[in-house]
Motif scaffolding. Structure first.
Motif, PDB file in Angstrom:
ATOM      1  N   LEU A   1     -80.599 101.609 -45.100  1.00  0.00           N
ATOM      2  CA  LEU A   1     -79.172 101.422 -44.863  1.00  0.00           C
ATOM      3  C   LEU A   1     -78.903 100.846 -43.472  1.00  0.00           C
ATOM      4  CD1 LEU A   1     -77.588 104.611 -46.476  1.00  0.00           C
ATOM      5  CD2 LEU A   1     -77.367 102.261 -47.251  1.00  0.00           C
ATOM      6  N   ARG A   2     -79.770 101.153 -42.517  1.00  0.00           N
ATOM      7  CA  ARG A   2     -79.571 100.637 -41.155  1.00  0.00           C
ATOM      8  C   ARG A   2     -79.779  99.121 -41.072  1.00  0.00           C
ATOM      9  NH1 ARG A   2     -81.479 105.766 -39.636  1.00  0.00           N
ATOM     10  NH2 ARG A   2     -83.653 105.141 -39.588  1.00  0.00           N
ATOM     11  N   LYS A   3     -80.453  98.537 -42.065  1.00  0.00           N
ATOM     12  CA  LYS A   3     -80.625  97.080 -42.090  1.00  0.00           C
ATOM     13  C   LYS A   3     -79.266  96.393 -42.155  1.00  0.00           C
ATOM     14  CE  LYS A   3     -85.039  97.207 -44.546  1.00  0.00           C
ATOM     15  NZ  LYS A   3     -85.685  96.947 -45.839  1.00  0.00           N
ATOM     16  N   ARG A   4     -78.310  97.065 -42.727  1.00  0.00           N
ATOM     17  CA  ARG A   4     -76.974  96.478 -42.871  1.00  0.00           C
ATOM     18  C   ARG A   4     -76.297  96.281 -41.515  1.00  0.00           C
ATOM     19  NH1 ARG A   4     -73.410  94.253 -45.612  1.00  0.00           N
ATOM     20  NH2 ARG A   4     -71.237  94.798 -45.446  1.00  0.00           N
ATOM     21  N   THR A   5     -76.702  97.030 -40.493  1.00  0.00           N
ATOM     22  CA  THR A   5     -76.107  96.895 -39.164  1.00  0.00           C
ATOM     23  C   THR A   5     -76.212  95.459 -38.665  1.00  0.00           C
ATOM     24  OG1 THR A   5     -76.745  99.168 -38.708  1.00  0.00           O
ATOM     25  CG2 THR A   5     -76.130  97.833 -36.828  1.00  0.00           C
ATOM     26  N   THR A   6     -77.356  94.825 -38.890  1.00  0.00           N
ATOM     27  CA  THR A   6     -77.547  93.437 -38.485  1.00  0.00           C
ATOM     28  C   THR A   6     -76.542  92.532 -39.190  1.00  0.00           C
ATOM     29  OG1 THR A   6     -79.902  93.906 -38.269  1.00  0.00           O
ATOM     30  CG2 THR A   6     -79.275  91.607 -38.276  1.00  0.00           C
ATOM     31  N   VAL A   7     -76.353  92.785 -40.481  1.00  0.00           N
ATOM     32  CA  VAL A   7     -75.394  91.989 -41.258  1.00  0.00           C
ATOM     33  C   VAL A   7     -73.987  92.198 -40.714  1.00  0.00           C
ATOM     34  CG1 VAL A   7     -74.405  91.642 -43.550  1.00  0.00           C
ATOM     35  CG2 VAL A   7     -76.854  92.094 -43.317  1.00  0.00           C
ATOM     36  N   GLU A   8     -73.623  93.455 -40.432  1.00  0.00           N
ATOM     37  CA  GLU A   8     -72.283  93.757 -39.927  1.00  0.00           C
ATOM     38  C   GLU A   8     -72.039  93.064 -38.591  1.00  0.00           C
ATOM     39  OE1 GLU A   8     -69.765  95.183 -41.287  1.00  0.00           O
ATOM     40  OE2 GLU A   8     -70.761  95.926 -43.078  1.00  0.00           O
TER      41      GLU A   8
ATOM     42  N   ALA B   1     -85.327 109.828 -45.439  1.00  0.00           N
ATOM     43  CA  ALA B   1     -85.516 109.076 -44.192  1.00  0.00           C
ATOM     44  C   ALA B   1     -85.672 107.583 -44.476  1.00  0.00           C
ATOM     45  CB  ALA B   1     -86.738 109.604 -43.442  1.00  0.00           C
ATOM     46  N   ILE B   2     -86.429 107.235 -45.509  1.00  0.00           N
ATOM     47  CA  ILE B   2     -86.629 105.817 -45.855  1.00  0.00           C
ATOM     48  C   ILE B   2     -85.317 105.199 -46.322  1.00  0.00           C
ATOM     49  CG2 ILE B   2     -87.778 104.258 -47.473  1.00  0.00           C
ATOM     50  CD1 ILE B   2     -90.180 106.189 -47.376  1.00  0.00           C
ATOM     51  N   GLY B   3     -84.538 105.950 -47.089  1.00  0.00           N
ATOM     52  CA  GLY B   3     -83.243 105.448 -47.555  1.00  0.00           C
ATOM     53  C   GLY B   3     -82.285 105.178 -46.405  1.00  0.00           C
ATOM     54  N   ARG B   4     -82.257 106.081 -45.428  1.00  0.00           N
ATOM     55  CA  ARG B   4     -81.388 105.869 -44.257  1.00  0.00           C
ATOM     56  C   ARG B   4     -81.873 104.663 -43.441  1.00  0.00           C
ATOM     57  NH1 ARG B   4     -81.544 111.416 -44.570  1.00  0.00           N
ATOM     58  NH2 ARG B   4     -83.174 111.609 -42.994  1.00  0.00           N
ATOM     59  N   GLN B   5     -83.179 104.478 -43.370  1.00  0.00           N
ATOM     60  CA  GLN B   5     -83.734 103.325 -42.662  1.00  0.00           C
ATOM     61  C   GLN B   5     -83.313 102.028 -43.363  1.00  0.00           C
ATOM     62  OE1 GLN B   5     -87.962 103.598 -42.136  1.00  0.00           O
ATOM     63  NE2 GLN B   5     -88.153 101.534 -41.353  1.00  0.00           N
TER      64      GLN B   5
ATOM     65  N   LEU C   1     -81.751  94.477 -59.982  1.00  0.00           N
ATOM     66  CA  LEU C   1     -81.008  94.355 -58.731  1.00  0.00           C
ATOM     67  C   LEU C   1     -80.828  95.721 -58.081  1.00  0.00           C
ATOM     68  CD1 LEU C   1     -79.403  92.513 -56.795  1.00  0.00           C
ATOM     69  CD2 LEU C   1     -77.387  92.998 -58.184  1.00  0.00           C
ATOM     70  N   GLN C   2     -81.321  95.857 -56.847  1.00  0.00           N
ATOM     71  CA  GLN C   2     -81.178  97.109 -56.105  1.00  0.00           C
ATOM     72  C   GLN C   2     -79.948  97.031 -55.218  1.00  0.00           C
ATOM     73  OE1 GLN C   2     -85.009  97.979 -54.112  1.00  0.00           O
ATOM     74  NE2 GLN C   2     -84.664  99.992 -54.990  1.00  0.00           N
ATOM     75  N   ILE C   3     -79.152  98.107 -55.228  1.00  0.00           N
ATOM     76  CA  ILE C   3     -77.941  98.175 -54.418  1.00  0.00           C
ATOM     77  C   ILE C   3     -78.219  99.097 -53.236  1.00  0.00           C
ATOM     78  CG2 ILE C   3     -75.482  98.743 -54.412  1.00  0.00           C
ATOM     79  CD1 ILE C   3     -76.136  96.552 -56.412  1.00  0.00           C
ATOM     80  N   PHE C   4     -77.930  98.612 -52.022  1.00  0.00           N
ATOM     81  CA  PHE C   4     -78.047  99.423 -50.818  1.00  0.00           C
ATOM     82  C   PHE C   4     -76.655  99.563 -50.217  1.00  0.00           C
ATOM     83  CE2 PHE C   4     -82.250  97.710 -51.447  1.00  0.00           C
ATOM     84  CZ  PHE C   4     -83.064  98.797 -51.183  1.00  0.00           C
ATOM     85  N   CYS C   5     -76.156 100.785 -50.248  1.00  0.00           N
ATOM     86  CA  CYS C   5     -74.791 101.049 -49.804  1.00  0.00           C
ATOM     87  C   CYS C   5     -74.651 102.551 -49.584  1.00  0.00           C
ATOM     88  CB  CYS C   5     -73.818 100.587 -50.891  1.00  0.00           C
ATOM     89  SG  CYS C   5     -72.090 100.908 -50.548  1.00  0.00           S
TER      90      CYS C   5
END
Length: 196
Positions: free
Chosen positions: A131-138, A125-129, A36-40
């Protein structure tokens, strides 16, 4: 738990969790398996312009933490490390590390290995990209919260979970309706909509 039962019933296995920091202490994170990968975003690390925790090296094999002056002492996750007062007093890097007469301390998070992984990922840069996926969820959660309100409508978990799912379905229908409006119509291809 209801969510775990639902996932099991649908034969869904989590591969990624895109969460905010409030959920880092949840059992989903603390009892996760290695797949399980955690993105936060990790908790920020600061030390008033002096060496912060990122300047210290944590060896997870030997459970030793080394300061920028290469002094190593044992550490335990969830505890505070106290570097020896006599070592800190004569350290040439002291002014950039601490002004405490008792020596430098470093707090080790109970899940410090995950915190290091999150900090390392968000520095790329890839990690920040990711993390930006979460914006849609928010944004989706904000819409659902706006429609549902901040109070439970019913007594009991089962009814409120049903209400949440009802609002989520309505939100998804709104998203689908917007997708149809923004989809470009290609000349020569008929639209799927029916006219009566």
């Amino acid at each position: 738990m209801t969510t775990e039962r639902d996932l099991k019933f649908q034969n869904i296995h989590l591969a990624e969790l895109h969460i905010d920091r409030a959920y880092l202490s949840s059992h989903w994170v603390t009892q996760r398996d290695d797949k399980l990968q955690i993105f936060c975003k990790a908790w920020p690390v600061k030390n008033s312009g002096r060496f912060d925790k990122n300047s210290f090296f944590l060896d997870w094999d030997t459970h030793l933490i080394s300061c920028p002056n290469q002094v190593s002492i044992p550490f335990e996750p969830g505890k505070i490390v106290h570097f020896p007062q006599n070592e800190c007093a004569i350290c040439p890097l002291r002014s950039g590390c601490t002004n405490s007469k008792r020596g430098r301390t470093v707090s080790i998070h109970p899940d410090e290995a995950l915190m290091q992984e999150l900090r390392a990922r968000q520095s790329t840069a890839i990690g920040r990209q990711d993390l930006r996926k979460r914006t849609t969820v928010e944004h989706s959660l904000a819409h659902i919260g706006h429609w549902q309100g901040n109070r439970a409508r019913y007594i009991g978990l089962r009814k409120n979970l049903f209400d949440l799912r009802r609002v989520a379905v309505v939100h998804n229908l709104h998203v689908i309706a917007r997708m149809d409006k923004v989809r470009p119509i290609t000349p020569g291809i008929e639209s799927n909509s029916c006219t009566g």
